[in-house]
Design a protein around this motif. Sequence first.
Motif, PDB file in Angstrom:
ATOM      1  N   VAL A  72       0.858  -1.184   0.000  1.00  0.00           N
ATOM      2  CA  VAL A  72       0.000   0.000   0.000  1.00  0.00           C
ATOM      3  C   VAL A  72       0.892   1.231   0.000  1.00  0.00           C
ATOM      4  CG1 VAL A  72      -1.789   1.283   1.220  1.00  0.00           C
ATOM      5  CG2 VAL A  72      -1.808  -1.210   1.247  1.00  0.00           C
ATOM      6  N   THR A  73       0.640   2.140  -0.932  1.00  0.00           N
ATOM      7  CA  THR A  73       1.389   3.392  -1.010  1.00  0.00           C
ATOM      8  C   THR A  73       0.416   4.543  -0.827  1.00  0.00           C
ATOM      9  OG1 THR A  73       2.945   2.385  -2.573  1.00  0.00           O
ATOM     10  CG2 THR A  73       2.965   4.785  -2.395  1.00  0.00           C
ATOM     11  N   MET A  74       0.757   5.457   0.098  1.00  0.00           N
ATOM     12  CA  MET A  74      -0.117   6.584   0.379  1.00  0.00           C
ATOM     13  C   MET A  74       0.089   7.703  -0.631  1.00  0.00           C
ATOM     14  SD  MET A  74      -2.361   8.366   1.890  1.00  0.00           S
ATOM     15  CE  MET A  74      -2.866   7.563   3.411  1.00  0.00           C
ATOM     16  N   VAL A  75      -0.986   8.091  -1.281  1.00  0.00           N
ATOM     17  CA  VAL A  75      -0.972   9.263  -2.156  1.00  0.00           C
ATOM     18  C   VAL A  75      -1.343  10.504  -1.355  1.00  0.00           C
ATOM     19  CG1 VAL A  75      -1.973  10.328  -4.209  1.00  0.00           C
ATOM     20  CG2 VAL A  75      -1.504   7.867  -4.174  1.00  0.00           C
ATOM     21  N   GLY A  76      -2.398  10.389  -0.555  1.00  0.00           N
ATOM     22  CA  GLY A  76      -2.820  11.480   0.296  1.00  0.00           C
ATOM     23  C   GLY A  76      -4.294  11.367   0.627  1.00  0.00           C
ATOM     24  N   HIS A  77      -4.663  11.758   1.850  1.00  0.00           N
ATOM     25  CA  HIS A  77      -6.035  11.717   2.338  1.00  0.00           C
ATOM     26  C   HIS A  77      -6.582  10.293   2.222  1.00  0.00           C
ATOM     27  CE1 HIS A  77      -9.506  13.717   3.899  1.00  0.00           C
ATOM     28  NE2 HIS A  77     -10.277  13.345   2.891  1.00  0.00           N
ATOM     29  N   ALA A  78      -7.570  10.039   1.375  1.00  0.00           N
ATOM     30  CA  ALA A  78      -8.124   8.690   1.228  1.00  0.00           C
ATOM     31  C   ALA A  78      -7.673   8.012  -0.052  1.00  0.00           C
ATOM     32  CB  ALA A  78      -9.651   8.751   1.278  1.00  0.00           C
ATOM     33  N   THR A  79      -6.684   8.593  -0.732  1.00  0.00           N
ATOM     34  CA  THR A  79      -6.174   8.016  -1.979  1.00  0.00           C
ATOM     35  C   THR A  79      -5.008   7.088  -1.675  1.00  0.00           C
ATOM     36  OG1 THR A  79      -6.784  10.060  -3.132  1.00  0.00           O
ATOM     37  CG2 THR A  79      -5.351   8.512  -4.296  1.00  0.00           C
ATOM     38  N   LEU A  80      -5.223   5.807  -1.896  1.00  0.00           N
ATOM     39  CA  LEU A  80      -4.212   4.778  -1.656  1.00  0.00           C
ATOM     40  C   LEU A  80      -4.029   3.965  -2.927  1.00  0.00           C
ATOM     41  CD1 LEU A  80      -5.626   3.412   1.732  1.00  0.00           C
ATOM     42  CD2 LEU A  80      -3.789   5.057   1.485  1.00  0.00           C
ATOM     43  N   LEU A  81      -2.788   3.593  -3.207  1.00  0.00           N
ATOM     44  CA  LEU A  81      -2.499   2.619  -4.250  1.00  0.00           C
ATOM     45  C   LEU A  81      -2.296   1.271  -3.573  1.00  0.00           C
ATOM     46  CD1 LEU A  81      -1.751   1.700  -7.138  1.00  0.00           C
ATOM     47  CD2 LEU A  81       0.622   2.347  -6.605  1.00  0.00           C
ATOM     48  N   ILE A  82      -3.178   0.335  -3.893  1.00  0.00           N
ATOM     49  CA  ILE A  82      -3.085  -1.026  -3.363  1.00  0.00           C
ATOM     50  C   ILE A  82      -2.574  -1.925  -4.477  1.00  0.00           C
ATOM     51  CG2 ILE A  82      -4.357  -2.942  -2.337  1.00  0.00           C
ATOM     52  CD1 ILE A  82      -6.478  -0.853  -1.454  1.00  0.00           C
ATOM     53  N   GLN A  83      -1.468  -2.597  -4.231  1.00  0.00           N
ATOM     54  CA  GLN A  83      -0.893  -3.523  -5.212  1.00  0.00           C
ATOM     55  C   GLN A  83      -0.906  -4.923  -4.617  1.00  0.00           C
ATOM     56  OE1 GLN A  83       2.768  -0.904  -5.890  1.00  0.00           O
ATOM     57  NE2 GLN A  83       2.246  -1.466  -8.007  1.00  0.00           N
ATOM     58  N   VAL A  84      -1.694  -5.799  -5.236  1.00  0.00           N
ATOM     59  CA  VAL A  84      -1.866  -7.147  -4.713  1.00  0.00           C
ATOM     60  C   VAL A  84      -2.302  -8.054  -5.862  1.00  0.00           C
ATOM     61  CG1 VAL A  84      -4.296  -6.754  -4.058  1.00  0.00           C
ATOM     62  CG2 VAL A  84      -2.960  -8.502  -2.855  1.00  0.00           C
TER      63      VAL A  84
END
Length: 333
Positions: A72-84
């Motif tokens: 999981v990489t945080m972009v900001g606020h509720a924007t997350l990049l989930i890689q799975v």
Amino acid sequence: MSEIQNPYYTGPISDHFDGTVFFNPEGEAPLGFRELMRWQFGGGRMAWPKSAPSPFPPAKPDDRVDGDGLRVTMVGHATLLIQVAGLNILTDPVWSPRTSPFSFVGPKRVVAPGIAFNDLPPIDIVVVTHNHYDHLDLATLKRLHAEHGPHIITPLGNDTIIHRAVPDAKISGMDWGEQISFRDGVTIDCEPCHHWSARNARDRRMALWAAFVISTSSGKIYHIGDTGFHDGINYKAAAAKHGPFRLANLPIGAYEPRWFMKAQHQNPKEAVEGMQLCNTSYAAGHHFGTVQLTDEAIEAPVRALEVALKDQSVAPERFRALRAGEVFDVPAM
């Protein structure tokens, strides 16, 4: 006087839809205009800095994460990049400078996105949890569609809003309790959370809000964009239906003043309680430190989370409040 019409959704009456508006079963509706004015002019709003750079540099993600990996990489606020499971999933993507219907006024981000838009890997799925401007950003969705063409997953009614702005996008509108399948056995379930919706003063609660469960061969992820704690009812239900989880993405900010926010935004103490109720091994804290929406100071959610973890005897490495650009490789269960 003509009957009020829902501009986004028509469908059968259910335990959370009365034919015109959605609601939280046995829950609380958002407070009205008078209470909003009482809050806005009541004082108590802490000053935020105009700029609050992240301690982490902007991330440049790998194209894919395979095998047992969950990143999981945080972009900001509720924007997350989930890689799975070889999939790249974005939640509530916002790259705009303001979370507002206007480009010149409204809450402005104080930290740059933790991933530059041009550094995104190929995006397969976008999850939009509800239609508030800090979660549903049409300018970003248009850009994502043009450059990545993802499948957009969102609760009922929000699909109409997005389709009007991005007519050619592939969008699935989901009701609570519904499931959609992707490749390699990955599924996404739409589940209840305790919140509300509005894009303007005339469409309150006319689009649904939701949490989502992403099930993969590498474990299950419980993602909530916004929620009130609601006596832990939805956390317990998620655990009973889907648990245990490898990861839960839980909001920890925008919770003061409590008399106004309690029903719609949980605080860090409640987020830690929810983490335990939903039976997750790890949690990622989001919805803080990016745009000022409520009264608490910019660092208050992080400090309150530290106290809550200690008070509830939860190891701090199990619940991380993610900063822009921060990368969380979630340990295997």
